[in-house]
Write an enzyme that holds these catalytic residues in place. Structure first.
Site, PDB file in Angstrom:
ATOM      1  N   ASP A  52       0.148   6.107   1.442  1.00 23.20           N
ATOM      2  CA  ASP A  52      -0.360   5.450   0.198  1.00 23.20           C
ATOM      3  C   ASP A  52      -1.858   5.302   0.058  1.00 23.20           C
ATOM      4  OD1 ASP A  52       0.099   4.974  -2.461  1.00 23.20           O
ATOM      5  OD2 ASP A  52       0.934   2.912  -2.116  1.00 23.20           O
ATOM      6  N   GLY A  72       2.659  -7.485  -7.148  1.00 22.71           N
ATOM      7  CA  GLY A  72       2.908  -6.319  -7.554  1.00 22.71           C
ATOM      8  C   GLY A  72       4.341  -5.839  -7.655  1.00 22.71           C
ATOM      9  N   GLY A  73       4.659  -4.781  -7.749  1.00 18.18           N
ATOM     10  CA  GLY A  73       5.858  -4.335  -7.787  1.00 18.18           C
ATOM     11  C   GLY A  73       6.926  -4.567  -6.695  1.00 18.18           C
ATOM     12  N   MET A  74       6.268  -4.777  -5.404  1.00 19.93           N
ATOM     13  CA  MET A  74       7.228  -4.749  -4.342  1.00 19.93           C
ATOM     14  C   MET A  74       7.027  -5.952  -3.483  1.00 19.93           C
ATOM     15  SD  MET A  74       6.732  -0.887  -2.950  1.00 19.93           S
ATOM     16  CE  MET A  74       8.045  -1.084  -1.640  1.00 19.93           C
TER      17      MET A  74
END
Length: 463
Positions: free
Chosen positions: A135, A25-27
């Site tokens: 989240d 993912g992005g992180m």
């Protein structure tokens, strides 16, 4: 992360060997790995940037709940260039996320309510410990053979904690962020309840109330007409609950424990009976002239079904009439031609119909018929009987709602082909014993569940 590190086969902290990259993912990256020390499969989360993963590990480790993915370890790995990368070792889960499920189809109301109740139960436990997830979204909710699991406490915080960055990364995902967060307010339990409301909305419709990807799109959508609405075909109780979760004011939103209670009531609610089935009813009436009571056999159901049943009833009445006539018809007796024999005696007063004379001597002892063996219970029927017992126990207050959810999730693998049934039955039995010991399952209901498990175990041996 460099392009050549890590790769499959990399050994982290002299213990965790990476096997397969599951998600990026992005992180962070998520890897399937083997714990060489304990000999078990695990999931390893490696951050892609300067993310502080020890914080996530500490937050999640505070929570022990069947609907929250467990954190096993926090370690640091040394890269080939000598730099250090922290990582988190987590429970490896089988199954799919709600997001993956929604890529194929929307989720029906009963199942959506069941999933939502499990998420609400986990959030209630987290909030009781002062932890806010921040989240909640379909990608962070897993559907596994052992139940619903919340993932990724990477941006979690303690209740009321101010945001410590200017990038907005701790705000969450635009389509699921609570409106007060856009005004700079710190996250509170109501923040997660808003995300849960969006999750419920999306499960039954396929899209969130604001189907956006960026903060700019969210701002535009909020200023142009507001959110989408649930279709009126859904039950009013469900629509009202979701709307309260999505209230603009955090004070007006229900607590996660209240959402859990209302959703459990929705998914355990029995389906209404089908109006197509015909039924029989005895309606008291009076005979002609009003002298003696009569009974009328009434038929209900669709006209075609009533006509078919009427024909059957008519045939039955005719057959019964013939049988009664045969029983009461005067029998022909064989009379000897000898004229000296007297004619048979005739009773001066006829006996009352259906009246019998009590015998002066006891009737001869008759041998009792051999009882028929009880029908063998099929495996599917045994599973269904156990499920019904759990649902009735929850509805009657004999099983706490979260315990009922846990038992039903453990039951799900038994409805599929294959698997070690006896092992799964043992797990269920142990779970029932543990919950009865702590008082979340009444002793009477525990006895019923153990009996149903014994039937299920017996039925599994005849498959």
């Amino acid at each position: 992360m460099s392009e050549d590190w890590p790769i499959a086969g990399t050994l982290l902290a002299s213990r965790y060997r990476l096997v397969e990259l599951l998600e990026i993912g992005g992180m962070s990256q998520i890897w399937r790995a083997d714990d060489d020390l304990l000999g078990r499969p695990v999931a390893v989360k490696l951050p892609l940037g300067a993310q502080v993963v020890w914080r996530e590990a500490r937050m999640a480790a505070k929570l022990q709940h069947p609907n929250i993915a467990a954190v096993h370890d926090y370690r640091e790995a040394v890269r080939p260039d000598g730099s250090v990368t922290p990582f988190v070792v987590m429970e490896l889960l089988a199954g799919e996320s709600v997001a993956a499920r929604l890529d194929r189809e929307t989720i029906g109301l009963p199942e959506a309510a069941r999933i939502g109740a499990a998420v609400a139960d986990a959030l209630a436990a987290a909030h009781a410990s002062g932890v806010i997830h921040r989240d909640i979204k379909p990608g962070n909710v897993m559907l596994t053979p052992t139940g619903v699991k919340i993932l990724d406490f990477g941006i979690s915080a303690t209740a009321g904690e101010p945001d410590d960055d200017e990038s907005g990364s701790t705000f969450g995902t635009p389509a699921y962020v609570a409106p007060e967060r856009l005004d700079g307010m710190p996250a509170e339990p109501a923040t997660d309840v808003y995300g849960l409301g969006v999750l419920l909305f999306e499960m039954v419709t396929g899209d969130p109330p604001y189907p956006v990807d960026t903060w700019e799109e969210l701002a535009e959508a909020r200023s142009n007409g507001g959110p989408r609405r649930l279709p009126p075909t859904l039950p009013a109780a469900f629509r009202d609950l979701v709307n309260r979760c999505l209230d603009e004011s955090p004070e007006a939103r229900p607590a996660a424990s209240e959402v859990r209670f209302d959703l459990t009531a929705l998914w355990l609610k029995p389906a209404p009976p089908s109006p197509a089935a015909a039924s029989w009813a005895y309606v008291p009436g009076r005979a002609a002239g009003g002298r003696a009571p009569a009974t009328t056999l009434a038929l209900t159901g669709p006209p075609a079904r009533r006509r078919a049943l009427a024909v059957s009833v008519t045939a039955l009445v005719v057959a019964l009439a013939g049988l009664i006539a045969a029983v009461n018809w005067p029998r022909e007796e064989k009379i000897d031609a000898n004229p000296e024999l007297p004619p048979p005696a005739v009773a001066s007063t006829p006996a009352a119909p259906f009246e019998t004379t009590r015998p002066t001597t006891p009737p001869p002892t008759s041998t009792s018929p051999t009882p028929k063996p009880a029908p063998t219970l099929s495996f599917d029927d045994a599973v269904g009987r156990f499920r019904t017992a759990v649902e009735r126990g929850a509805a009657g207050g004999d099983i706490r709602s979260d315990v009922a959810t846990d038992l039903l999730n453990l039951l799900k693998p038994l409805t599929r082909s294959g698997g070690d049934v006896s092992s799964q039955v043992s797990q269920l039995r142990q779970k029932i014993d543990d919950r009865a010991g702590e008082g979340t399952v009444s002793s009477a209901q525990a006895a019923v569940l153990r009996s149903r498990l014994a039937d299920l175990d017996k039925a599994s041996r005849t498959m």
